[in-house]
Design an enzyme around this catalytic site. Structure first.
Site, short mmCIF file in Angstrom:
data_model
loop_
_atom_site.label_atom_id
_atom_site.label_comp_id
_atom_site.label_asym_id
_atom_site.label_seq_id
_atom_site.Cartn_x
_atom_site.Cartn_y
_atom_site.Cartn_z
CG HIS A 56 -1.97 -1.08 1.19
ND1 HIS A 56 -3.14 -1.00 0.45
CD2 HIS A 56 -1.99 -2.30 1.78
CE1 HIS A 56 -3.82 -2.13 0.61
NE2 HIS A 56 -3.14 -2.93 1.41
CG ASN A 129 -7.91 -4.43 0.80
OD1 ASN A 129 -7.16 -3.47 0.87
ND2 ASN A 129 -7.51 -5.66 1.03
CE1 TYR A 339 -2.34 -4.49 8.30
CE2 TYR A 339 -2.71 -2.21 7.72
CZ TYR A 339 -2.72 -3.54 7.37
OH TYR A 339 -3.07 -3.92 6.11
#
Ligand code: NDP
Length: 486
Positions: A56, A129, A339
């Site tokens: 990303h 997404n 993350y």
């Protein structure tokens, strides 16, 4: 601005006397080490980039507002959803997945759909997404999957053989492949695509009742897509096409909106529902769990500084205010760690104090120090707990209801009891004739140069999803149907 405010300084605030000419020994002589302004300028420039996101990397972002339009207060005690009409500020970042920071926008790739809601009880991040499912269901396979989509270690180039080798050996990817190679695999703009949590999350209410949920953000602009040819042409002309479109639309006052919906499953249903509710490669058919409208997200303000607001934006699916929770989805469980871990590595341990990431409600932690602590470090406030000096304390009402967990610890085969074909087939069958033709054409184009053994192995999967689907791809690749109809 006063003359003093306009005066250029070093980072230490010392006025700069000359920003045009380096200090040298004589007009043609070598540069002097003592030219601190030059040294500082070069050193800062060398450090301008933080590591790009490993996935990303290329994206665009904008600020906005979320408004609650549907009542789900019976399912959650999250203050954001306490009544219709509640609002909070929000920030969105859309992205491609596999390409690097400078890569083109209009390529075939899933799109990241990451939202940050600054609620009065802390940030809620919906890190989804534009597809409702994913390629793998076990986090142990995530880095393998991404390696197969990135660059060949020998040539430094992306390679269809690597991609199809991994996918054909991982049939759980079939549903997502069918989405990716369909017309929706290249959105016309970031404004014309849906967003999905993909994962199952949870909501819980004051009575301690838990519900499993999935989020859907449906574009109000409508779905619009690009063909392979259109995408390739635009990629050559304007690699930043999607980033530019979002910026320009907001500048024009055409604020994009998404309607937020939730599918809600009572906690007990998970034990008997025919579809594994925590399998990231599956959707919950709308007929089983209908979409309930919850709110509307509008993006209405462009970033003023791309690096500060978009590059440093840090989303984490673990950001869940009271009344909202995770689920046993294995991929989600791993993302809850990976993350924030990626942000700590990429932009440093104090990333949550950066303006775009900082909650807009009071924040009282006992975290102190660390690299680049820039926010006062809580001054002289007590830095341990328990303490006798009035430091912040826990609030038991924020505790999630207990979750019953059982089972022997083991490495369970994630393929047992999870078939990979029916939902990919259902998706194929709901496509129009034109969409089917685009899907098959895109697949044949992407697979035409991979070794035949891999083509056959993958075509068998398409055939199992739907014989017509398999035959279409096999015909395009020149494989007799008898080889795949096993
Ligand atoms: P439904 O008919 O109730 O839902 C179909 C969903 O598919 C709609 O959300 C629609 O989104 C979306 N859709 C329609 N055409 C396409 C397309 N060409 N490419 C991708 N998505 C499309 O059926 P089910 O809920 O039983 O689902 C059937 C299949 O639809 C699933 O196997 C899945 O592949 C796909 N799907 C299902 C979703 C879900 O949450 N149940 C979400 C997205 C896809 P829209 O209204 O935006 O056009």
């Amino acid at each position: 601005m006063s003359d003093k405010e306009k005066r250029m300084t070093t980072a230490a605030g010392i006025p700069v006397g000359d920003n045009q000419n380096s200090q040298t020994a004589g007009p043609r002589g070598p540069v002097l080490m003592q030219d601190h302004h030059l040294m500082e300028k070069m050193a800062h420039f060398n450090r301008e980039r933080v590591p790009e996101r490993v996935v990303h990397a290329k994206g665009a972002g904008a600020h906005g507002v979320f408004t609650v339009t549907g009542d789900i207060s019976g399912y959650t005690c999250a203050k954001l959803f306490s009544k219709v009409g509640n609002q909070c500020e929000a920030f969105a970042r859309f992205s491609t997945v596999a390409g690097e920071l400078g890569s083109a926008d209009t390529v075939r790739d899933p799109r990241g759909f990451a939202l940050k809601f600054y609620t009065e009880e802390g940030n809620w991040d919906m890190v989804g997404n534009n597809t409702p499912v994913f390629f793998v269901r076990d986090p142990l396979k995530f880095s393998d999957f991404i390696h197969s989509q990135k660059r060949d270690p020998a040539t430094g180039m992306r390679d269809n053989t690597m991609q199809w080798d991994f996918w054909s050996l991982s049939p759980e990817s079939l549903h997502q492949i069918t989405t990716l190679f369909s017309d929706r695999g290249i959105p016309a703009t970031y404004r014309h695509m849906n967003g999905y949590s993909s994962h199952t999350f949870s909501l819980w209410n004051e009575k301690g009742e838990r519900y499993w949920i999935k989020w859907h953000f449906k574009t109000v602009q409508g779905i619009k897509t690009l063909t392979e040819e259109e995408g390739a042409k635009i990629a050559g002309e304007d690699p930043d096409y999607h980033r530019r479109d979002l910026e320009d639309a907001i500048k024009r006052g055409e604020y994009p909106q998404w309607k937020a919906y939730v599918q809600i499953m009572p906690e007990q249903d998970a034990e008997t529902y025919s579809i594994h509710p925590f399998d990231l490669t599956k959707v919950w058919p709308h007929g089983d769990y209908p979409l309930i409208e919850v709110g509307v997200l509008e993006l209405n303000r462009n970033p003023e500084n791309y690096f500060a607001e978009v590059e440093q934006a840090a989303f984490e699916p673990s950001n869940l205010p009271p009344g909202m929770g995770a689920s046993p989805d294995k991929m989600l469980q791993a993302r809850l760690l990976s993350y924030p871990d990626a942000h700590r590595y990429r932009i440093g341990i104090n990333y949550t104090s950066l303006p775009v990431n900082k909650p807009k409600c009071p924040m009282h932690t006992y975290h102190r120090d660390g690299q680049t602590r820039f926010d006062g470090n809580a001054g002289g406030a007590v830095n341990y707990e328990p303490n006798s000096f009035g430091g912040p304390t826990e609030d038991p009402s924020a505790k999630e209801p207990p979750l019953r967990i059982s089972g022997d610890a083991d490495h369970y085969d994630h393929r047992d009891g999870n078939e990979d074909y029916s939902q990919a087939g259902a998706l194929y069958r709901l496509m129009s004739a034109d969409q089917k033709a685009q899907l098959i054409g895109n697949l044949v184009n992407a697979m035409k140069d991979v070794p035949r053994e891999i083509q056959v192995r993958q075509a068998i999967h398409f055939y199992r999803a739907d014989p017509d689907y398999g035959q279409g791809v096999a015909d395009g690749l020149g494989i007799p149907v008898s080889e795949i109809s096993k």
